[in-house]
Design an enzyme around this catalytic site. Structure first.
Site, mmCIF file in Angstrom:
data_model
loop_
_atom_site.group_PDB
_atom_site.id
_atom_site.type_symbol
_atom_site.label_atom_id
_atom_site.label_comp_id
_atom_site.label_asym_id
_atom_site.label_seq_id
_atom_site.Cartn_x
_atom_site.Cartn_y
_atom_site.Cartn_z
ATOM 1 N N SER A 123 0.276 -4.909 -10.549
ATOM 2 C CA SER A 123 0.524 -5.206 -9.137
ATOM 3 C C SER A 123 -0.788 -5.389 -8.392
ATOM 4 O O SER A 123 -1.795 -4.755 -8.722
ATOM 5 C CB SER A 123 1.301 -4.038 -8.508
ATOM 6 O OG SER A 123 1.305 -4.130 -7.099
ATOM 7 N N TYR A 150 2.621 5.660 -6.909
ATOM 8 C CA TYR A 150 3.122 4.418 -7.543
ATOM 9 C C TYR A 150 1.930 3.519 -7.888
ATOM 10 O O TYR A 150 1.797 3.045 -9.013
ATOM 11 C CB TYR A 150 4.089 3.682 -6.611
ATOM 12 C CG TYR A 150 4.225 2.222 -6.944
ATOM 13 C CD1 TYR A 150 3.504 1.264 -6.217
ATOM 14 C CD2 TYR A 150 5.023 1.801 -7.985
ATOM 15 C CE1 TYR A 150 3.600 -0.084 -6.529
ATOM 16 C CE2 TYR A 150 5.122 0.450 -8.310
ATOM 17 C CZ TYR A 150 4.391 -0.489 -7.573
ATOM 18 O OH TYR A 150 4.471 -1.824 -7.898
ATOM 19 N N LYS A 166 0.202 2.170 -11.723
ATOM 20 C CA LYS A 166 -0.166 0.804 -12.133
ATOM 21 C C LYS A 166 -1.640 0.781 -12.547
ATOM 22 O O LYS A 166 -2.019 0.228 -13.574
ATOM 23 C CB LYS A 166 0.064 -0.189 -10.990
ATOM 24 C CG LYS A 166 1.502 -0.390 -10.601
ATOM 25 C CD LYS A 166 2.336 -0.982 -11.746
ATOM 26 C CE LYS A 166 3.747 -1.321 -11.301
ATOM 27 N NZ LYS A 166 4.587 -1.817 -12.417
HETATM 28 C C1 WQD Z 1 5.218 -6.343 3.393
HETATM 29 C C2 WQD Z 1 4.793 -6.440 4.861
HETATM 30 C C3 WQD Z 1 4.662 -4.314 5.966
HETATM 31 C C4 WQD Z 1 8.991 -3.528 5.719
HETATM 32 C C5 WQD Z 1 4.700 -3.248 -1.820
HETATM 33 C C6 WQD Z 1 3.969 -2.655 -3.007
HETATM 34 C C7 WQD Z 1 3.762 -3.723 -4.053
HETATM 35 C C8 WQD Z 1 5.090 -4.286 -4.431
HETATM 36 C C9 WQD Z 1 5.698 -4.936 -3.187
HETATM 37 C C10 WQD Z 1 6.569 -3.342 -6.102
HETATM 38 C C11 WQD Z 1 3.798 -5.366 5.269
HETATM 39 C C12 WQD Z 1 5.762 -5.179 6.579
HETATM 40 C C13 WQD Z 1 7.719 -4.066 5.602
HETATM 41 C C14 WQD Z 1 9.595 -3.446 7.005
HETATM 42 C C15 WQD Z 1 7.638 -4.456 7.975
HETATM 43 N N1 WQD Z 1 5.923 -3.259 -4.927
HETATM 44 N N2 WQD Z 1 7.064 -4.523 6.710
HETATM 45 N N3 WQD Z 1 8.897 -3.918 8.087
HETATM 46 O O1 WQD Z 1 3.841 -3.019 1.104
HETATM 47 O O2 WQD Z 1 2.990 -5.433 0.800
HETATM 48 O O3 WQD Z 1 3.872 -4.189 -1.179
HETATM 49 O O4 WQD Z 1 5.889 -3.893 -2.222
HETATM 50 O O5 WQD Z 1 6.571 -4.223 -6.895
HETATM 51 O O6 WQD Z 1 3.157 -3.156 -5.198
HETATM 52 O O7 WQD Z 1 2.692 -2.197 -2.589
HETATM 53 O O8 WQD Z 1 5.443 -4.926 0.611
HETATM 54 O O9 WQD Z 1 7.552 -5.677 1.647
HETATM 55 O O10 WQD Z 1 6.887 -3.233 1.879
HETATM 56 O O11 WQD Z 1 5.638 -4.992 3.151
HETATM 57 O O12 WQD Z 1 7.026 -4.859 8.974
HETATM 58 O O13 WQD Z 1 10.759 -2.970 7.190
HETATM 59 O O14 WQD Z 1 5.926 -6.261 5.685
HETATM 60 O O15 WQD Z 1 3.929 -3.618 6.968
HETATM 61 O O16 WQD Z 1 2.894 -5.939 6.193
HETATM 62 P P1 WQD Z 1 3.961 -4.356 0.439
HETATM 63 P P2 WQD Z 1 6.475 -4.665 1.823
#
Ligand code: WQD
Length: 351
Positions: A137, A162, A166
């Site tokens: 990741s 998590y 990785k």
């Molecule tokens: C994306 C953006 C949030 C939810 C993580 C893991 C990565 C992979 C994918 C597993 C950010 C914003 C999110 C919400 C929001 N995991 N957000 N409201 O954190 O980039 O990555 O998930 O495979 O390894 O680190 O993904 O989708 O949680 O967030 O505003 O309800 O959306 O702040 O900017 P992230 P995410």
């Protein structure tokens, strides 16, 4: 070292093959002619996925699919899997993956993610199989010093268990090759996987309240959630909301097929970023999904989520140069396919 083999002569073990990325990769491999063995304990996936895979690929290809409901950490069961089929390659997806949950359950995350990997590679070694692709990741890059991120960008300390699993599994597999150069290791660093199979038969099906943005937005679109919570709009980005490199899950699937082809006849440890090279903000995602579902989705600005970085997106030129792989879907495609899946399966695989 893997002897160079054609897909129809190659059997691939896919751990976590009933999961979101795993299931889409299994469809791709079956359609490419591989024999596929799926191991999944269904702790975070539905057995219905296996039937959906068979429906998508058709009877002839489905005859090349074997499914075992097994915990990868179960050494005896995993040895039986390798005794049952001559496994040529392994793609290792199986693992817990909720960032927030990992902070409150470190023992479970380290025991499961690290434990199942150590069991897997020991059983592989005992059966003379040393060819593995690992589902890593972009989280291993932490808070980037500069963008876009290349495979040479420094790994940073993780901000959650998590992410550490990785980080550590990449190290385990690297040390394996150092100890025994016959190992053939490919580390695929995904950015943000979203979307769904164009058929609408497979997609992302998180349990409980979605941690990730896209499944949450999709649940707002079907009326299951009231509004999208935007975690902060004061980031150093064009519109102030978080920027990520979202990649269609079907592009990830072809990326794994490209890696299988690339690793034929090789040994070593190779890293590839799998992304699109484009950053998209939270507000842009909400706008794109509103277009895909035909309604303006409500949202509110909330405080930042601890641990989030302003932006990250990939430089994927190495995957193009070395493997001839390029992501082909754009944000509109990803939202279209995600909406198609969610609207046809409002309760995911549970009907
Ligand atoms: C994306 C953006 C949030 C939810 C993580 C893991 C990565 C992979 C994918 C597993 C950010 C914003 C999110 C919400 C929001 N995991 N957000 N409201 O954190 O980039 O990555 O998930 O495979 O390894 O680190 O993904 O989708 O949680 O967030 O505003 O309800 O959306 O702040 O900017 P992230 P995410």
């Amino acid at each position: 070292m893997s002897e160079a083999k054609d897909p129809q002569d190659t059997c691939v073990l896919v751990t976590g093959g009933a999961g979101f990325i795993g299931s889409h990769t299994v469809v791709e491999l079956l359609q490419d002619g591989y024999k596929v063995v799926v191991v999944d304990d269904l702790s975070n996936a539905s057995e219905r996925v296996i039937d959906r895979i068979k429906t998508i690929v058709g009877d002839a290809a489905a005859a090349r699919l074997t499914f075992y409901r097994t915990d990868v950490n179960d050494r005896e069961a995993m040895s039986a899997v390798f005794d049952g089929d001559h496994i040529d390659r392994v793609i290792h997806f199986a693992g817990f993956k909720a960032v927030g949950e990992s902070v409150s359950k470190p023992i479970e995350y380290y025991a499961n993610n690290l434990g199942n990997t150590l069991t897997l590679v020991d059983v592989m070694r005992n059966h003379g199989c040393k060819d593995i692709i690992f589902s890593s990741s972009a989280t291993v890059y932490g808070d980037p010093d500069s963008l876009p991120l290349t495979e040479e960008s420094p790994k940073k300390p993780a901000t959650n268990p998590y992410g550490w699993t990785k980080w550590m599994i990449e190290q385990v597999l690297t040390d394996l090759h150092t100890a025994d150069p016959a190992w053939n290791v490919v580390l695929l660093r995904y950015f943000n996987p979203i979307g769904a199979h164009p058929s609408g038969l497979m997609g992302e099906d998180p349990k409980g309240i979605p941690n990730n943005l896209l499944p949450y937005v999709a649940q707002v679109a079907i009326g299951k959630r009231a509004c999208v919570h935007v975690f902060g709009n004061d980031y150093d980005t064009p519109d102030g909301t978080g920027v990520r490199d979202y990649i269609h899950v079907c592009d990830l699937a072809t990326g794994h097929a490209a890696a299988l082809n690339w690793m034929n006849g090789r040994t070593g440890v190779e890293i590839f970023n799998l992304g699109t090279g484009r950053g998209t903000s939270v507000l842009e995602i909400i706008k794109a999904f509103s277009l895909a579902c035909g309604k303006d989705l409500p949202y509110q600005i909330d405080p930042r989520r601890p641990g989030d970085v302003d932006a990250n997106y990939a430089d994927c030129s190495k995957a193009k140069r070395e493997m001839g792989w390029v992501a082909k879907y754009d944000i509109g495609d990803m939202c279209r396919d995600s909406w198609n899946w969610q609207s046809k399966n409002p309760n995911g695989y549970e009907g």
